[in-house]
Write a protein that holds these residues in place. Structure first.
Motif, PDB file in Angstrom:
ATOM      1  N   LEU A 112      80.214  62.007 -53.686  1.00  0.00           N
ATOM      2  CA  LEU A 112      78.887  61.550 -54.170  1.00  0.00           C
ATOM      3  C   LEU A 112      79.024  60.341 -55.070  1.00  0.00           C
ATOM      4  CD1 LEU A 112      77.217  65.002 -54.973  1.00  0.00           C
ATOM      5  CD2 LEU A 112      76.728  63.461 -53.047  1.00  0.00           C
ATOM      6  N   PHE A 113      80.025  60.351 -55.930  1.00  0.00           N
ATOM      7  CA  PHE A 113      80.249  59.202 -56.821  1.00  0.00           C
ATOM      8  C   PHE A 113      80.556  57.935 -56.019  1.00  0.00           C
ATOM      9  CE2 PHE A 113      83.131  56.525 -59.251  1.00  0.00           C
ATOM     10  CZ  PHE A 113      82.348  56.245 -60.369  1.00  0.00           C
ATOM     11  N   SER A 114      81.346  58.144 -54.924  1.00  0.00           N
ATOM     12  CA  SER A 114      81.692  56.995 -54.062  1.00  0.00           C
ATOM     13  C   SER A 114      80.450  56.421 -53.413  1.00  0.00           C
ATOM     14  CB  SER A 114      82.696  57.451 -53.012  1.00  0.00           C
ATOM     15  OG  SER A 114      82.948  56.393 -52.106  1.00  0.00           O
ATOM     16  N   CYS A 115      79.516  57.248 -52.949  1.00  0.00           N
ATOM     17  CA  CYS A 115      78.270  56.774 -52.314  1.00  0.00           C
ATOM     18  C   CYS A 115      77.419  56.002 -53.305  1.00  0.00           C
ATOM     19  CB  CYS A 115      77.472  57.959 -51.763  1.00  0.00           C
ATOM     20  SG  CYS A 115      78.261  58.745 -50.350  1.00  0.00           S
ATOM     21  N   VAL A 116      77.297  56.565 -54.502  1.00  0.00           N
ATOM     22  CA  VAL A 116      76.477  55.883 -55.523  1.00  0.00           C
ATOM     23  C   VAL A 116      77.081  54.535 -55.881  1.00  0.00           C
ATOM     24  CG1 VAL A 116      75.655  55.974 -57.903  1.00  0.00           C
ATOM     25  CG2 VAL A 116      75.547  58.015 -56.460  1.00  0.00           C
ATOM     26  N   SER A 117      78.416  54.505 -56.038  1.00  0.00           N
ATOM     27  CA  SER A 117      79.077  53.237 -56.390  1.00  0.00           C
ATOM     28  C   SER A 117      78.905  52.201 -55.286  1.00  0.00           C
ATOM     29  CB  SER A 117      80.561  53.478 -56.657  1.00  0.00           C
ATOM     30  OG  SER A 117      80.721  54.354 -57.727  1.00  0.00           O
ATOM     31  N   THR A 118      78.985  52.631 -54.048  1.00  0.00           N
ATOM     32  CA  THR A 118      78.801  51.702 -52.925  1.00  0.00           C
ATOM     33  C   THR A 118      77.398  51.117 -52.921  1.00  0.00           C
ATOM     34  OG1 THR A 118      80.374  52.955 -51.605  1.00  0.00           O
ATOM     35  CG2 THR A 118      78.899  51.450 -50.427  1.00  0.00           C
ATOM     36  N   LYS A 119      76.391  51.945 -53.185  1.00  0.00           N
ATOM     37  CA  LYS A 119      75.002  51.449 -53.230  1.00  0.00           C
ATOM     38  C   LYS A 119      74.830  50.441 -54.344  1.00  0.00           C
ATOM     39  CE  LYS A 119      72.759  55.563 -51.280  1.00  0.00           C
ATOM     40  NZ  LYS A 119      71.827  56.652 -51.555  1.00  0.00           N
ATOM     41  N   LYS A 120      75.395  50.764 -55.527  1.00  0.00           N
ATOM     42  CA  LYS A 120      75.285  49.826 -56.653  1.00  0.00           C
ATOM     43  C   LYS A 120      75.996  48.513 -56.347  1.00  0.00           C
ATOM     44  CE  LYS A 120      74.756  53.145 -60.428  1.00  0.00           C
ATOM     45  NZ  LYS A 120      75.342  53.659 -61.687  1.00  0.00           N
ATOM     46  N   PHE A 121      77.153  48.637 -55.677  1.00  0.00           N
ATOM     47  CA  PHE A 121      77.909  47.425 -55.326  1.00  0.00           C
ATOM     48  C   PHE A 121      77.128  46.543 -54.352  1.00  0.00           C
ATOM     49  CE2 PHE A 121      80.989  45.237 -52.571  1.00  0.00           C
ATOM     50  CZ  PHE A 121      81.609  44.434 -53.537  1.00  0.00           C
ATOM     51  N   LYS A 122      76.528  47.192 -53.343  1.00  0.00           N
ATOM     52  CA  LYS A 122      75.740  46.413 -52.378  1.00  0.00           C
ATOM     53  C   LYS A 122      74.518  45.779 -53.041  1.00  0.00           C
ATOM     54  CE  LYS A 122      77.081  48.853 -48.165  1.00  0.00           C
ATOM     55  NZ  LYS A 122      76.624  49.638 -47.001  1.00  0.00           N
ATOM     56  N   ALA A 123      73.891  46.515 -53.946  1.00  0.00           N
ATOM     57  CA  ALA A 123      72.734  45.954 -54.668  1.00  0.00           C
ATOM     58  C   ALA A 123      73.161  44.770 -55.519  1.00  0.00           C
ATOM     59  CB  ALA A 123      72.094  47.037 -55.539  1.00  0.00           C
ATOM     60  N   SER A 124      74.332  44.898 -56.147  1.00  0.00           N
ATOM     61  CA  SER A 124      74.845  43.781 -56.968  1.00  0.00           C
ATOM     62  C   SER A 124      75.160  42.573 -56.093  1.00  0.00           C
ATOM     63  CB  SER A 124      76.099  44.230 -57.724  1.00  0.00           C
ATOM     64  OG  SER A 124      75.810  45.272 -58.618  1.00  0.00           O
ATOM     65  N   ALA A 142      73.696  41.776 -53.263  1.00  0.00           N
ATOM     66  CA  ALA A 142      72.418  41.176 -52.849  1.00  0.00           C
ATOM     67  C   ALA A 142      71.828  40.354 -53.995  1.00  0.00           C
ATOM     68  CB  ALA A 142      71.437  42.260 -52.404  1.00  0.00           C
ATOM     69  N   LYS A 143      71.890  40.915 -55.208  1.00  0.00           N
ATOM     70  CA  LYS A 143      71.344  40.195 -56.382  1.00  0.00           C
ATOM     71  C   LYS A 143      72.123  38.913 -56.626  1.00  0.00           C
ATOM     72  CE  LYS A 143      68.629  39.776 -59.910  1.00  0.00           C
ATOM     73  NZ  LYS A 143      67.194  39.522 -59.722  1.00  0.00           N
ATOM     74  N   TYR A 144      73.479  39.015 -56.469  1.00  0.00           N
ATOM     75  CA  TYR A 144      74.319  37.821 -56.660  1.00  0.00           C
ATOM     76  C   TYR A 144      73.990  36.745 -55.620  1.00  0.00           C
ATOM     77  CZ  TYR A 144      78.434  34.839 -56.831  1.00  0.00           C
ATOM     78  OH  TYR A 144      79.264  33.751 -56.904  1.00  0.00           O
ATOM     79  N   ALA A 145      73.779  37.155 -54.369  1.00  0.00           N
ATOM     80  CA  ALA A 145      73.432  36.194 -53.313  1.00  0.00           C
ATOM     81  C   ALA A 145      72.101  35.523 -53.612  1.00  0.00           C
ATOM     82  CB  ALA A 145      73.384  36.893 -51.955  1.00  0.00           C
ATOM     83  N   GLU A 146      71.121  36.315 -54.098  1.00  0.00           N
ATOM     84  CA  GLU A 146      69.805  35.748 -54.432  1.00  0.00           C
ATOM     85  C   GLU A 146      69.923  34.738 -55.572  1.00  0.00           C
ATOM     86  OE1 GLU A 146      65.447  37.221 -56.152  1.00  0.00           O
ATOM     87  OE2 GLU A 146      67.015  38.663 -55.658  1.00  0.00           O
ATOM     88  N   LEU A 147      70.669  35.101 -56.620  1.00  0.00           N
ATOM     89  CA  LEU A 147      70.855  34.190 -57.766  1.00  0.00           C
ATOM     90  C   LEU A 147      71.608  32.931 -57.344  1.00  0.00           C
ATOM     91  CD1 LEU A 147      71.742  36.770 -60.567  1.00  0.00           C
ATOM     92  CD2 LEU A 147      69.618  35.469 -60.321  1.00  0.00           C
ATOM     93  N   SER A 148      72.609  33.088 -56.455  1.00  0.00           N
ATOM     94  CA  SER A 148      73.355  31.919 -55.970  1.00  0.00           C
ATOM     95  C   SER A 148      72.446  30.957 -55.214  1.00  0.00           C
ATOM     96  CB  SER A 148      74.505  32.376 -55.075  1.00  0.00           C
ATOM     97  OG  SER A 148      75.441  33.140 -55.799  1.00  0.00           O
TER      98      SER A 148
END
Length: 285
Positions: free
Chosen positions: A16-28, A30-36
């Motif tokens: 479960l921790f791995s799934c949550v971390s993966t979602k946060k990583f993907k969200a980060s 996406a946010k980084y791509a938008e800011l770039s």
């Protein structure tokens, strides 16, 4: 059996921790791509502004250098001609003095032309700075909705009617007031500026309520924008002119929906400050 339960109990939290971390990583990501992307867009606009300012400065420097060369050439020619006249015994003193006055007059005319060129160059620089300030204040809006440009030494701000008004209305929308407020902030920093608010329509006939036609609609929209600038943002009314142009100054074809949408606009025209040129003319007189 107990061993399997214990093993499952230990493995499940890790999964479960791995799934949550993966979602946060993907969200980060996406946010980084938008800011770039936003950073790249802003960097491109900054480079365009810097390039425009450099071009204006280079043009002004070339004009100034050419004017100085012409003045220096005239001075040298005047000096050479006067020295030659001194050696010509056939020319009387009065004739020599008359020629000298003519040469001085040529020099004065050239100085007058140089003053005009300097005034024009200064006006162009001020217009460019004004455009940069307006674009910086308004921010990243769609060019289809608002367009700021300089044509023949005049600054134009074109705002589409879909941003300012509801269809068939001449009441300024709350969203439009925010945009007009940003424009007003820049204009207030230029206390000597005078400008005209022009209403423009397409060719579709209009009659609603007390309004007779597109002339009426264009005037009402111009005065509506004028009242917002005056009442909400304290633009001095003596600096504003409201005008309706109806359908008679299109910038696109009225044969297509896209063209008609382009023609339905409100234009703010920064009026040229002709007083400085009149002062030069008075000085010449």
């Amino acid at each position: 059996m107990k061993l399997r339960v214990i093993s499952l109990g230990l493995t499940l939290p890790i999964f479960l921790f791995s799934c949550v971390s993966t979602k946060k990583f993907k969200a980060s990501e996406a946010k980084y791509a938008e800011l770039s992307s936003q950073y790249a867009s802003l960097q491109s606009k900054l480079e365009d502004c810097q390039r425009s300012l450099r071009d204006t400065a280079s043009a002004f420097e070339r004009s100034r250098s050419q004017s100085e060369e012409r003045v220096e050439g005239l001075k040298q020619n005047n000096s050479t001609l006067l020295n030659q006249l001194k050696d010509l015994s056939v020319i009387s003193n009065s004739q020599a003095e008359s020629i000298k006055k003519s040469l001085d007059n040529i020099g004065a005319k050239d100085a007058y032309i140089q003053d005009l060129q300097s005034a024009i160059a200064r006006k162009d620089s001020l217009n460019m700075a004004l455009v940069m300030n307006l674009k910086g204040a308004i921010g990243n809006l769609d060019d289809k909705d608002i367009n700021i440009k300089v044509e023949k030494g005049v600054v134009y701000i074109d705002i589409s009617d879909k941003m300012l008004f509801e269809s068939g209305s001449y009441e300024v929308t709350p969203k439009a007031k925010e945009v007009l407020g940003k424009v007003a902030k820049v204009l207030l920093n230029q206390p000597d500026i005078e400008f005209m608010v022009e209403g423009h329509t397409d060719t579709n006939p209009y009659r609603k309520g007390v309004l007779l036609d597109n002339w009426d609609l264009s005037v009402k929209r111009a005065t509506a924008v004028t009242r917002v600038l005056q009442n909400d943002y304290a633009i001095p009314p003596a600096h504003i002119t409201a005008a309706g142009r109806g359908e008679y100054l299109p910038i696109a074809s009225n044969d297509t929906p896209e063209g008609r949408a382009t023609n339905r606009r409100t234009r703010i025209v920064i009026l040229p400050q002709l007083d400085q040129f009149f002062k030069l003319l008075e000085k010449k007189g």
